[in-house]
Design an enzyme around this catalytic site. Structure first.
Site, PDB file in Angstrom:
ATOM      1  N   HIS A  10     -37.858  38.312  71.635  1.00  0.00           N
ATOM      2  CA  HIS A  10     -37.348  37.914  72.949  1.00  0.00           C
ATOM      3  C   HIS A  10     -37.731  38.908  74.045  1.00  0.00           C
ATOM      4  O   HIS A  10     -38.355  38.547  75.036  1.00  0.00           O
ATOM      5  CB  HIS A  10     -35.830  37.773  72.893  1.00  0.00           C
ATOM      6  CG  HIS A  10     -35.359  36.822  71.839  1.00  0.00           C
ATOM      7  ND1 HIS A  10     -35.797  35.521  71.774  1.00  0.00           N
ATOM      8  CD2 HIS A  10     -34.499  36.978  70.809  1.00  0.00           C
ATOM      9  CE1 HIS A  10     -35.223  34.919  70.754  1.00  0.00           C
ATOM     10  NE2 HIS A  10     -34.435  35.782  70.146  1.00  0.00           N
ATOM     11  N   CYS A  42     -31.295  32.408  66.612  1.00  0.00           N
ATOM     12  CA  CYS A  42     -30.007  31.736  66.790  1.00  0.00           C
ATOM     13  C   CYS A  42     -30.073  30.269  66.371  1.00  0.00           C
ATOM     14  O   CYS A  42     -29.033  29.614  66.242  1.00  0.00           O
ATOM     15  CB  CYS A  42     -29.547  31.841  68.244  1.00  0.00           C
ATOM     16  SG  CYS A  42     -30.744  31.229  69.441  1.00  0.00           S
TER      17      CYS A  42
END
Length: 453
Positions: A10, A42
């Site tokens: 990320h 996630c």
């Protein structure tokens, strides 16, 4: 300007894309030891549970995209060492084991984190798995096909999401945690109690307040999880205990927290000039307490990666800090939290009070009007809001984003009482439930003595 980026999930992806846009003449090299980038971990539980059919949707960038931006994208390359004084990297090509050196003007550490693996007897047995990256998710799915009894160790977000996913797939699931409650870092008991009741109604075994001491197996495969209170027969174990920052490369070269998280300033610079860090490998200012803390969240990572790019040449845009805001859907419940729970506030030494609202979120004359459970935590003296939680069968989780802004701006319960929220029967009541929390705190506050003229 020669920029080296180590790690590309990320924070790394955000940093690289923004640097390429802001500084088109920069020579950017990214080193990533995996064969993919930007995987949304996630989404693992959604993938395992079959909600996400095509895992490619869990990637939001690719080596090819970065290459098109002019980035020298070196996949399956591992950094062996970093010399921040001489600005030299030693690199190993994992495809042919060859090594070479590279230099940089600016170094960006976005090495992320890795699951905590306890040193226990039997930990090396087959079918004891981690849940972090794309390879892990595929292994979990494949191994689970032959497993009837699955044990999850760790009752944080990843653990409870996997519990639901496996139960939906017809597995016998046991959840073990040394804490007395699930999601204890995010929710106070009045919230976690509801989720635990929902789990038990689905036949999930909750082994809370139990510490795993060892594993036993047959023919090299795990068959039992041993705790300090008993044992659990199992075919598959998923470790979801927590994460540690990947920062060994800079150990002794930059300031770190006790857990190894790199300390950065508000401009994402480490204690070493021209060395920046972002994402799960570093700390972040936690606004409810004002302290630097380790809060590994994708939202923090993308913000920090973007800010690295903005501040790479000179300090330009400061990080505003975080509230650790997060959300979760478990069965019928939509849950979100921001800032400190009441329990965490007490542990931090804050003197706090709370307001709990349980009401219908919109007028009862509407066809449906689900109830909402809201709790707001605030400092007693300053009345500053420091945390909140919400739970409802309706999706009211965006209210925690609103309160996240309130915490970031150091707003009080008195201000919350009179914030201008719209009213429309489809969505709320004339007094929004956030207003109601502020009003209730206001009614409990001391009123000045009347002045007689």
């Amino acid at each position: 300007m020669k920029v080296a980026v180590i790690g590309c999930t990320h924070a790394g992806t955000s940093a690289i894309k923004n640097i390429a846009k802001l500084y088109p003449d920069a020579a950017i090299t990214v080193y990533e030891r995996n064969d993919n980038i930007s995987f949304l971990s996630c989404g693992i539980a959604l993938y395992v549970g079959g909600v996400v059919q095509d895992p490619h949707g869990l990637f939001y960038s690719s080596p090819e995209e970065l290459a098109q931006l002019g980035v020298d994208t070196k996949m399956r390359h591992e950094i062996i060492s970093v010399d921040t004084d001489r600005k030299i990297l030693k690199v190993r090509n994992l495809e042919d084991s060859g090594t070479f050196e590279d230099t940089y003007d600016k170094l960006i550490m976005t090495t992320g984190s890795w699951p905590i693996v306890p040193k226990l007897d039997g930990i090396e047995l087959d079918n004891i798995l981690l849940s972090k990256n794309y390879r892990h998710s595929n292994t979990i799915i494949e191994k689970a096909k032959q497993a009837e009894r699955i044990t999850i160790i760790g009752a944080g977000y990843i653990g409870v999401e996997l519990v639901e996913a496996f139960q939906h797939n017809g597995k016998q699931v046991t959840l073990i945690d040394s804490e007395e409650r699930i999601l204890n870092k995010y929710l106070d008991p009045e919230f976690s109690d509801k989720l635990e009741a929902s789990f038990r109604d689905k036949g999930i075994v909750l082994a809370m307040g139990q510490t795993v001491t060892s594993f036993e197996g047959e023919a090299g495969k795990v068959t039992k999880v041993i705790t300090d209170q008993g044992e659990v027969d199992t075919d598959l174990v998923i470790l979801c205990i927590g994460f540690r920052p990947n920062t060994e490369l800079l150990k002794g070269q930059v300031e770190m927290l006790k857990n190894g998280a790199i300390v950065v300033d508000e401009y994402m610079q480490t204690s070493k000039q021209d060395v920046y860090a972002a994402g799960d490998c570093c700390s972040v200012q936690y606004n409810p307490t004002g302290k630097m803390m380790y809060i590994p969240l994708a939202t923090n990572a993308v913000r920090m990666g973007t800010l690295v790019a903005r501040n790479l040449v000179k300090p330009t845009l400061a990080h505003p800090g975080t509230q650790g805001t997060s959300g979760l859907k478990i069965y019928e419940y939509n849950i979100a939290s921001t800032g400190l729970t009441e329990g965490a506030a007490n542990e931090q030494g804050l003197t706090v009070e709370t307001v709990t609202i349980q009401d219908h979120y919109r007028p009862e004359f509407m066809p449906t009007s689900e109830s909402v459970l809201l709790k707001v935590v605030y400092e007693t003296d300053s009345r500053r809001i420091v945390g909140a939680q919400v739970l409802s069968e309706a999706d009211l989780t965006q209210s925690m984003n609103t309160l996240s802004v309130c915490i970031q701006n150091r707003m009080t319960m008195d201000q919350l009482a009179f914030i201008d929220f719209f009213f429309q029967p489809h969505y709320n009541k004339p007094w929004h439930f956030l207003n109601q929390a502020g009003l209730e705190a206001l009614s409990e506050a001391k009123v000045p003595d009347s002045v007689h003229v």
